[in-house]
Design a protein around this motif. Structure first.
Motif, PDB file in Angstrom:
ATOM      1  N   ASN A 111       0.831  -1.205   0.000  1.00  0.00           N
ATOM      2  CA  ASN A 111       0.000   0.000   0.000  1.00  0.00           C
ATOM      3  C   ASN A 111       0.867   1.257   0.000  1.00  0.00           C
ATOM      4  N   ALA A 124       3.831   1.536  -1.196  1.00  0.00           N
ATOM      5  CA  ALA A 124       4.495   1.658  -2.488  1.00  0.00           C
ATOM      6  C   ALA A 124       3.541   2.179  -3.566  1.00  0.00           C
ATOM      7  N   PHE A 125       2.331   1.649  -3.604  1.00  0.00           N
ATOM      8  CA  PHE A 125       1.400   2.018  -4.676  1.00  0.00           C
ATOM      9  C   PHE A 125       0.638   3.306  -4.382  1.00  0.00           C
ATOM     10  N   HIS A 126       0.333   3.527  -3.112  1.00  0.00           N
ATOM     11  CA  HIS A 126      -0.487   4.677  -2.759  1.00  0.00           C
ATOM     12  C   HIS A 126       0.347   5.915  -2.436  1.00  0.00           C
ATOM     13  N   TYR A 127       1.489   5.691  -1.804  1.00  0.00           N
ATOM     14  CA  TYR A 127       2.323   6.822  -1.372  1.00  0.00           C
ATOM     15  C   TYR A 127       3.658   6.891  -2.111  1.00  0.00           C
ATOM     16  N   HIS A 128       3.853   5.974  -3.078  1.00  0.00           N
ATOM     17  CA  HIS A 128       5.042   5.967  -3.946  1.00  0.00           C
ATOM     18  C   HIS A 128       6.345   5.812  -3.149  1.00  0.00           C
ATOM     19  N   GLU A 129       6.271   5.090  -2.049  1.00  0.00           N
ATOM     20  CA  GLU A 129       7.469   4.773  -1.272  1.00  0.00           C
ATOM     21  C   GLU A 129       8.141   3.545  -1.889  1.00  0.00           C
ATOM     22  N   ASN A 130       9.471   3.488  -1.812  1.00  0.00           N
ATOM     23  CA  ASN A 130      10.176   2.302  -2.283  1.00  0.00           C
ATOM     24  C   ASN A 130       9.672   1.077  -1.523  1.00  0.00           C
ATOM     25  N   PHE A 131       9.286   0.033  -2.262  1.00  0.00           N
ATOM     26  CA  PHE A 131       8.657  -1.133  -1.632  1.00  0.00           C
ATOM     27  C   PHE A 131       9.556  -1.768  -0.591  1.00  0.00           C
TER      28      PHE A 131
END
Length: 345
Positions: free
Chosen positions: A96, A98-105
């Motif tokens: 979530n 990574a996809f929602h907040y564009h954080e490195n997975f």
């Protein structure tokens, strides 16, 4: 045959509902800003007792059920159905992020699983206490010496955390995971569980003293809050007395008052709710925040979160490996009466 102890389910259910309500207030504040109402914030502080109550109950059940020796695969069984669901939830939260907040997975995965930076962090604390319980029972450590040492060590750790030392501030998520700060609850739970029948006899007999203990513990926290200690967290020394008071109050009156069927339902779903409710609230809160008053916003988010979480857990439970995702606590027990064979949910 595994039986269910109603008052344990009541304690678990109330802790679950409290933490969902607490985080409903938190997520509404994230969207609408800080709510500058002292009694509202003090109520949020009291709700923080939910996590230590859940931790205390987990050890209480073990101490009562395993009075003499541990079963084989004691730790492995708990790793499978407690730690693995925690890891699964951590992966979900990382995805979530990574996809929602564009954080490195991978950074998000490290943050959620290793640092426990999500609502399920307490699982790793409980598992550490399970390991400690295993050591105590396996090596037959005497409570005469280990109990006071653990209690004082926990108080010392909590005092250091209160001083806001750089190490604690910079590593807050990791420091709260360590079992050391939760040792006083381990000691309380261990003795209550070991002497549970005698303990419950006295708290039921003197049930109104449990009411008085809650009032006194609440007043103590309020005085500290009024004097400026307004940190909304469960990691407060004055919270210990309130947690203990609420625990004995609930354990006493749950045996006296009429049995409520929904208690068993919430209790069965509680572990899964603990793990995923924050993520659900992230997506529901923007809609609840549109309502005209704070009370409506919080109440709607609280109820909607419970409904969605329980629906998702029910759907997941149909999967053959669901126990590794949401634990085994959602499985229905065989009885709802109190007996001498106790349930370790």
């Amino acid at each position: 045959m595994i039986e269910i102890v109603y008052e344990w389910n009541a304690l678990r259910a109330i802790a679950c509902l409290s933490i969902v309500l607490l985080h409903a207030t938190t997520n509404i504040e994230i969207i609408n800003g800080f709510i500058d109402q002292p009694f509202y914030q003090f109520f949020r502080l009291l709700l923080c007792a939910a996590t230590p109550i859940f931790i205390l109950l987990s050890i209480l059940i073990l101490a009562n059920r395993y009075q003499h020796q541990l079963p084989s695969h004691f730790l492995w069984h708990r790793f499978q159905f407690i730690v693995m669901p925690f890891v699964a939830a951590g992966i979900l939260y990382a995805a979530n992020a990574a996809f929602h907040y564009h954080e490195n997975f991978w950074n998000a995965l490290y943050r959620h699983i290793i640092l426990g930076d999500f609502s399920g962090w307490f699982v790793m604390t409980i598992f550490q206490l399970y390991i400690l319980f295993f050591i105590v029972k396996k090596y037959q450590l005497s409570s005469i010496w280990f109990a006071p040492i653990m209690f004082l060590l926990g108080i010392f750790y909590m005092t250091l955390a209160k001083l806001n030392l750089d190490t604690f501030v910079e590593n807050d998520h990791f420091m709260r995971l360590l079992f050391i700060g939760w040792l006083p609850y381990f000691v309380f739970a261990y003795f209550i569980g070991r002497h549970y029948e005698k303990f419950t006899y006295y708290i039921v007999k003197y049930k109104f003293f449990t009411v008085l203990s809650v009032i006194l513990a609440t007043v103590m926290i309020y005085i500290n809050y009024y004097l400026g200690d307004q940190q909304i967290t469960s990691r407060r020394i004055d919270m210990m007395l309130f947690v203990l008071a609420m625990t004995i109050f609930i354990l006493a009156f749950a045996q006296i008052l009429p049995k409520l069927p929904f208690i068993h339902i919430i209790s069965r779903y509680s572990f899964g709710i603990f793990l995923i409710h924050w993520l659900i609230q992230e997506y529901l809160a923007p809609y609840s925040a549109l309502l005209p008053t704070t009370s409506l916003q919080v109440t709607s988010l609280f109820l909607a979160t419970l409904l969605v979480c329980m629906l998702l857990i029910k759907i997941i439970s149909f999967l053959p490996f669901s126990a590794y995702l949401i634990g085994k606590s959602h499985q229905k027990g065989q009885s709802v009466i109190k007996v001498k064979i106790l349930y370790n949910g």
